[in-house]
Design a protein around this motif. Structure first.
Motif, PDB file in Angstrom:
ATOM      1  N   GLY A 196       0.749  -1.256  -0.158  1.00  0.00           N
ATOM      2  CA  GLY A 196      -0.103  -0.119  -0.159  1.00  0.00           C
ATOM      3  C   GLY A 196       0.927   1.186   0.351  1.00  0.00           C
ATOM      4  O   GLY A 196       0.395   2.377   0.601  1.00  0.00           O
ATOM      5  N   MET A 197       2.172   1.110  -0.692  1.00  0.00           N
ATOM      6  CA  MET A 197       3.086   2.273  -0.250  1.00  0.00           C
ATOM      7  C   MET A 197       3.785   2.648  -1.794  1.00  0.00           C
ATOM      8  O   MET A 197       4.116   1.836  -2.395  1.00  0.00           O
ATOM      9  N   LEU A 198       3.851   4.073  -1.700  1.00  0.00           N
ATOM     10  CA  LEU A 198       4.895   4.634  -2.758  1.00  0.00           C
ATOM     11  C   LEU A 198       6.068   5.257  -1.670  1.00  0.00           C
ATOM     12  O   LEU A 198       5.722   5.823  -0.845  1.00  0.00           O
ATOM     13  N   HIS A 199       7.125   4.950  -2.521  1.00  0.00           N
ATOM     14  CA  HIS A 199       8.352   5.155  -1.492  1.00  0.00           C
ATOM     15  C   HIS A 199       9.360   5.745  -2.713  1.00  0.00           C
ATOM     16  O   HIS A 199      10.034   5.177  -3.355  1.00  0.00           O
ATOM     17  N   LEU A 200       9.509   7.200  -2.191  1.00  0.00           N
ATOM     18  CA  LEU A 200      10.839   7.631  -2.720  1.00  0.00           C
ATOM     19  C   LEU A 200      11.672   8.049  -1.799  1.00  0.00           C
ATOM     20  O   LEU A 200      11.627   8.354  -0.705  1.00  0.00           O
ATOM     21  N   GLU A 201      13.021   7.957  -2.098  1.00  0.00           N
ATOM     22  CA  GLU A 201      14.015   8.001  -1.043  1.00  0.00           C
ATOM     23  C   GLU A 201      15.392   8.721  -1.740  1.00  0.00           C
ATOM     24  O   GLU A 201      15.839   8.081  -2.612  1.00  0.00           O
ATOM     25  N   LEU A 202      16.130   9.431  -1.039  1.00  0.00           N
ATOM     26  CA  LEU A 202      17.471  10.287  -1.497  1.00  0.00           C
ATOM     27  C   LEU A 202      18.021  10.146  -0.237  1.00  0.00           C
ATOM     28  O   LEU A 202      17.828  10.539   0.591  1.00  0.00           O
ATOM     29  N   TYR A 203      19.614   9.635  -0.824  1.00  0.00           N
ATOM     30  CA  TYR A 203      20.389   9.516   0.380  1.00  0.00           C
ATOM     31  C   TYR A 203      20.982  10.897   0.795  1.00  0.00           C
ATOM     32  O   TYR A 203      21.846  10.886   1.834  1.00  0.00           O
ATOM     33  N   GLY A 204      20.870  11.977   0.039  1.00  0.00           N
ATOM     34  CA  GLY A 204      21.457  13.116   0.402  1.00  0.00           C
ATOM     35  C   GLY A 204      20.939  14.082  -0.703  1.00  0.00           C
ATOM     36  O   GLY A 204      19.612  13.800  -1.066  1.00  0.00           O
ATOM     37  N   GLU A 205      21.263  15.237  -0.809  1.00  0.00           N
ATOM     38  CA  GLU A 205      21.056  16.412  -1.960  1.00  0.00           C
ATOM     39  C   GLU A 205      20.715  15.622  -3.214  1.00  0.00           C
ATOM     40  O   GLU A 205      21.423  14.992  -3.670  1.00  0.00           O
ATOM     41  N   GLY A 206      19.584  16.117  -3.668  1.00  0.00           N
ATOM     42  CA  GLY A 206      19.255  15.613  -5.112  1.00  0.00           C
ATOM     43  C   GLY A 206      17.728  15.629  -5.421  1.00  0.00           C
ATOM     44  O   GLY A 206      16.885  16.201  -4.539  1.00  0.00           O
ATOM     45  N   GLU A 207      17.449  14.956  -6.229  1.00  0.00           N
ATOM     46  CA  GLU A 207      16.169  15.129  -7.172  1.00  0.00           C
ATOM     47  C   GLU A 207      15.792  13.661  -7.684  1.00  0.00           C
ATOM     48  O   GLU A 207      16.497  13.121  -8.438  1.00  0.00           O
ATOM     49  N   LEU A 208      14.238  13.424  -7.419  1.00  0.00           N
ATOM     50  CA  LEU A 208      13.961  12.238  -8.076  1.00  0.00           C
ATOM     51  C   LEU A 208      12.424  12.515  -8.571  1.00  0.00           C
ATOM     52  O   LEU A 208      11.877  13.320  -8.027  1.00  0.00           O
ATOM     53  N   LYS A 209      12.095  11.536  -9.591  1.00  0.00           N
ATOM     54  CA  LYS A 209      10.481  11.815 -10.167  1.00  0.00           C
ATOM     55  C   LYS A 209      10.100  10.358  -9.966  1.00  0.00           C
ATOM     56  O   LYS A 209      10.546   9.330 -10.233  1.00  0.00           O
ATOM     57  N   ALA A 210       8.651  10.483  -9.655  1.00  0.00           N
ATOM     58  CA  ALA A 210       7.928   9.100  -9.632  1.00  0.00           C
ATOM     59  C   ALA A 210       6.570   9.726  -9.729  1.00  0.00           C
ATOM     60  O   ALA A 210       6.059  10.730  -9.484  1.00  0.00           O
ATOM     61  N   SER A 211       5.592   8.740 -10.292  1.00  0.00           N
ATOM     62  CA  SER A 211       4.119   9.097 -10.497  1.00  0.00           C
ATOM     63  C   SER A 211       3.372   8.056 -10.034  1.00  0.00           C
ATOM     64  O   SER A 211       3.819   6.742  -9.505  1.00  0.00           O
ATOM     65  N   LEU A 212       2.260   8.545  -9.591  1.00  0.00           N
ATOM     66  CA  LEU A 212       0.928   7.541  -8.901  1.00  0.00           C
ATOM     67  C   LEU A 212      -0.316   7.774  -9.477  1.00  0.00           C
ATOM     68  O   LEU A 212      -0.396   8.990  -9.771  1.00  0.00           O
ATOM     69  N   ILE A 213      -1.083   7.099  -9.332  1.00  0.00           N
ATOM     70  CA  ILE A 213      -2.602   7.207  -9.708  1.00  0.00           C
ATOM     71  C   ILE A 213      -3.438   6.950  -8.680  1.00  0.00           C
ATOM     72  O   ILE A 213      -3.376   5.833  -8.168  1.00  0.00           O
ATOM     73  N   VAL A 214      -4.164   7.877  -7.920  1.00  0.00           N
ATOM     74  CA  VAL A 214      -4.937   7.717  -6.672  1.00  0.00           C
ATOM     75  C   VAL A 214      -6.257   7.130  -7.100  1.00  0.00           C
ATOM     76  O   VAL A 214      -6.879   7.559  -8.252  1.00  0.00           O
ATOM     77  N   PRO A 215      -6.839   6.262  -6.345  1.00  0.00           N
ATOM     78  CA  PRO A 215      -8.131   5.635  -6.480  1.00  0.00           C
ATOM     79  C   PRO A 215      -9.174   7.020  -6.324  1.00  0.00           C
ATOM     80  O   PRO A 215      -8.683   7.898  -6.030  1.00  0.00           O
TER      81      PRO A 215
END
Ligand code: CU
Length: 211
Positions: free
Chosen positions: A109-128
């Motif tokens: 039941g989880m979306l997980h984004l993680e950055l080990y230090g300074e930085g940027e990440l992208k991810a998408s999700l669609i909610v119910p």
């Protein structure tokens, strides 16, 4: 033959496990979903671009907090697709985790984004389509307790979660009790000692004067 089948199944399973996970030296994304519609959605209602910053500087405005996201609440329509850009402004690890999503699309039941230090990440999700308030936090030890907690409301949500900085109060306040009974007992002993010395002294003085 049996062995081959087993190997094929194992290979397929390993691929599905890794398919939902991206990882590099800067960070990782688990369970991103930009294509699969939740069962209760016939189409994507809106596409929301959500940029979230994480860092110690965002906690400065909250009394007694140490970590925070730059925003504590987001509102999207039911069946929205959210394109998240997660930016960590600190030199330490931070996560952006959404909980309570449907398990058939998001393992655990989880979306997980993680950055080990300074930085940027992208991810998408669609909610119910359900009107619900989802918990968003950083799960590193003490980070949520120290302020890195927020909420994602779908269709207005179903209330506020506890302990969201400036939005809701904790279920249980931190309490630092002073044990007044200790002082009372101490005060009693001290008063009794003074009384004894005072009257005892007077008695002794009287005896001395009589002689
Ligand atoms: Cu954190």
């Amino acid at each position: 033959m049996k062995k081959n089948k087993f190997l094929i199944v194992f290979f397929m399973l390993s691929q599905t496990c890794f398919a939902s996970m991206q990882m590099d030296e800067k960070g990782m994304v688990m369970n991103a979903n930009s294509d699969n519609l939740p069962k209760d959605c016939s189409e994507i209602s809106e596409v929301v671009n959500l940029t979230v910053h994480a860092g110690q500087k965002y906690a400065a405005k909250f009394n007694g907090k140490m970590f925070a996201f730059d925003q504590q609440q987001w509102n999207v329509k039911p069946c929205a697709k959210i394109d998240i850009t997660f930016i960590n402004d600190d030199q330490i690890r931070h996560q952006f985790m959404i909980h309570g999503l449907p398990g058939y699309l998001y393992p655990d039941g989880m979306l997980h984004l993680e950055l080990y230090g300074e930085g940027e990440l992208k991810a998408s999700l669609i909610v119910p389509s359900l009107k619900k308030t989802y918990l968003v936090h950083c799960e590193l030890a003490q980070h949520a307790e120290k302020g890195m907690k927020a909420q994602l409301k779908v269709g207005g949500g179903d209330g506020d979660l506890p302990s969201i900085p400036l939005i809701s109060s904790p279920i249980k306040e931190d309490a630092y009790f002073f044990d007044w009974s200790v002082l009372k007992l101490g005060g009693l002993v001290m008063s009794a000692t003074f009384v004894l010395i005072f009257f005892g002294g007077r008695k002794l003085l009287n005896l001395y004067l009589k002689d």
